[in-house]
Design a protein around this motif. Structure first.
Motif, short mmCIF file in Angstrom:
data_model
loop_
_atom_site.label_atom_id
_atom_site.label_comp_id
_atom_site.label_asym_id
_atom_site.label_seq_id
_atom_site.Cartn_x
_atom_site.Cartn_y
_atom_site.Cartn_z
N ALA A 1 0.84 -1.21 0.00
CA ALA A 1 0.00 0.00 0.00
C ALA A 1 0.86 1.25 0.00
N LEU A 2 1.90 1.27 0.83
CA LEU A 2 2.78 2.44 0.89
C LEU A 2 3.63 2.57 -0.37
N ALA A 3 4.08 1.44 -0.91
CA ALA A 3 4.92 1.46 -2.11
C ALA A 3 4.16 2.03 -3.31
N GLU A 4 2.87 1.77 -3.37
CA GLU A 4 2.07 2.30 -4.46
C GLU A 4 2.05 3.83 -4.41
N VAL A 5 1.85 4.38 -3.23
CA VAL A 5 1.85 5.84 -3.06
C VAL A 5 3.24 6.39 -3.36
N TYR A 6 4.26 5.73 -2.85
CA TYR A 6 5.65 6.15 -3.06
C TYR A 6 5.99 6.18 -4.55
N ALA A 7 5.60 5.13 -5.26
CA ALA A 7 5.89 5.04 -6.70
C ALA A 7 5.21 6.18 -7.47
N ARG A 8 3.98 6.49 -7.09
CA ARG A 8 3.28 7.60 -7.75
C ARG A 8 4.03 8.91 -7.53
N LEU A 9 4.51 9.13 -6.31
CA LEU A 9 5.25 10.36 -6.03
C LEU A 9 6.52 10.44 -6.87
N VAL A 10 7.25 9.34 -6.91
CA VAL A 10 8.50 9.33 -7.67
C VAL A 10 8.19 9.56 -9.15
N TYR A 11 7.20 8.88 -9.68
CA TYR A 11 6.84 9.03 -11.09
C TYR A 11 6.43 10.47 -11.40
N GLN A 12 5.69 11.09 -10.49
CA GLN A 12 5.22 12.46 -10.71
C GLN A 12 6.24 13.51 -10.25
N ARG A 13 7.38 13.05 -9.77
CA ARG A 13 8.45 13.94 -9.31
C ARG A 13 7.96 14.91 -8.23
N ARG A 14 7.21 14.36 -7.29
CA ARG A 14 6.72 15.14 -6.16
C ARG A 14 7.40 14.65 -4.89
N ASP A 15 7.51 15.52 -3.91
CA ASP A 15 8.15 15.11 -2.66
C ASP A 15 7.17 14.95 -1.51
N GLY A 16 5.89 15.10 -1.78
CA GLY A 16 4.89 14.92 -0.74
C GLY A 16 3.55 14.52 -1.33
N VAL A 17 2.75 13.86 -0.50
CA VAL A 17 1.43 13.42 -0.92
C VAL A 17 0.39 13.97 0.06
N ASP A 18 -0.68 14.49 -0.48
CA ASP A 18 -1.79 14.94 0.33
C ASP A 18 -2.42 13.71 0.99
N VAL A 19 -2.75 13.80 2.27
CA VAL A 19 -3.31 12.65 2.97
C VAL A 19 -4.59 12.14 2.30
N ARG A 20 -5.29 13.01 1.60
CA ARG A 20 -6.52 12.60 0.92
C ARG A 20 -6.24 11.70 -0.27
N GLU A 21 -4.99 11.66 -0.73
CA GLU A 21 -4.60 10.81 -1.86
C GLU A 21 -4.00 9.48 -1.40
N MET A 22 -3.90 9.28 -0.11
CA MET A 22 -3.19 8.11 0.42
C MET A 22 -3.94 6.80 0.23
N GLY A 23 -5.23 6.79 0.40
CA GLY A 23 -5.96 5.53 0.43
C GLY A 23 -5.94 4.98 1.85
N ASP A 24 -6.98 4.24 2.19
CA ASP A 24 -7.13 3.76 3.57
C ASP A 24 -6.00 2.85 4.02
N ALA A 25 -5.64 1.88 3.20
CA ALA A 25 -4.61 0.91 3.59
C ALA A 25 -3.26 1.60 3.80
N ALA A 26 -2.89 2.49 2.89
CA ALA A 26 -1.62 3.21 3.02
C ALA A 26 -1.63 4.12 4.23
N MET A 27 -2.75 4.81 4.47
CA MET A 27 -2.82 5.71 5.61
C MET A 27 -2.74 4.93 6.91
N GLN A 28 -3.42 3.80 7.00
CA GLN A 28 -3.36 2.98 8.21
C GLN A 28 -1.95 2.45 8.44
N ALA A 29 -1.26 2.05 7.39
CA ALA A 29 0.13 1.57 7.52
C ALA A 29 1.04 2.71 7.96
#
Length: 142
Positions: A34-62
């Protein structure tokens, strides 16, 4: 908007990789996936942060479960804001951050931790670093 920084995602992923290493077939633990999916999106989009609303439940809980293992407050019991300083010499937080700390969300707290860790000017990072370590206040992810 509350952002979780890329380095906090990395720390959470590493935490879960240690707690639940890949088994046969190199399958990832659900938290890591769950976390790796969010991480990969950030890297692909060349961003250094993710809005908590974009995290998804599983990633946010982890992420929140990892956050629970980190020190809550940077305080080392040497508070110069009580002496009138705008920024505490002991921990590096502003007067407002010290006063409102308990009301902050985990994401807001990590943002403060990140800033003071990067600055590294507070006594917790130099003069009293050993004291902070013994209290569990300095970790390898900071």
């Amino acid at each position: 908007m509350e952002l979780i920084h890329l380095t906090d995602l990395e720390a959470a992923i590493n935490h879960w990789r240690q707690r639940a290493p890949s088994g046969p077939g190199a399958s990832l633990a659900p938290q890591v996936a769950a976390l790796a999916e969010v991480y990969a999106r950030l890297v692909y989009q060349r961003r250094d942060g993710v809005d908590v609303r974009e995290m998804g439940d599983a990633a946010m809980q982890a992420w929140l479960a990892w956050w629970e293992t980190t020190p809550d407050t940077p305080c080392i019991a040497i508070c110069s804001t009580s002496q009138g300083d705008a920024v505490c010499k002991g921990c590096g937080r502003s007067f407002d951050e010290v006063q409102h700390w308990l009301a902050y969300s985990p994401v807001q707290k990590r943002a403060v931790w990140r800033r003071i860790s990067l600055q590294g000017t507070a006594w917790r990072f130099n003069r009293y670093a050993e004291r902070a370590r013994s209290a569990g206040g300095i970790t390898s992810s900071e």
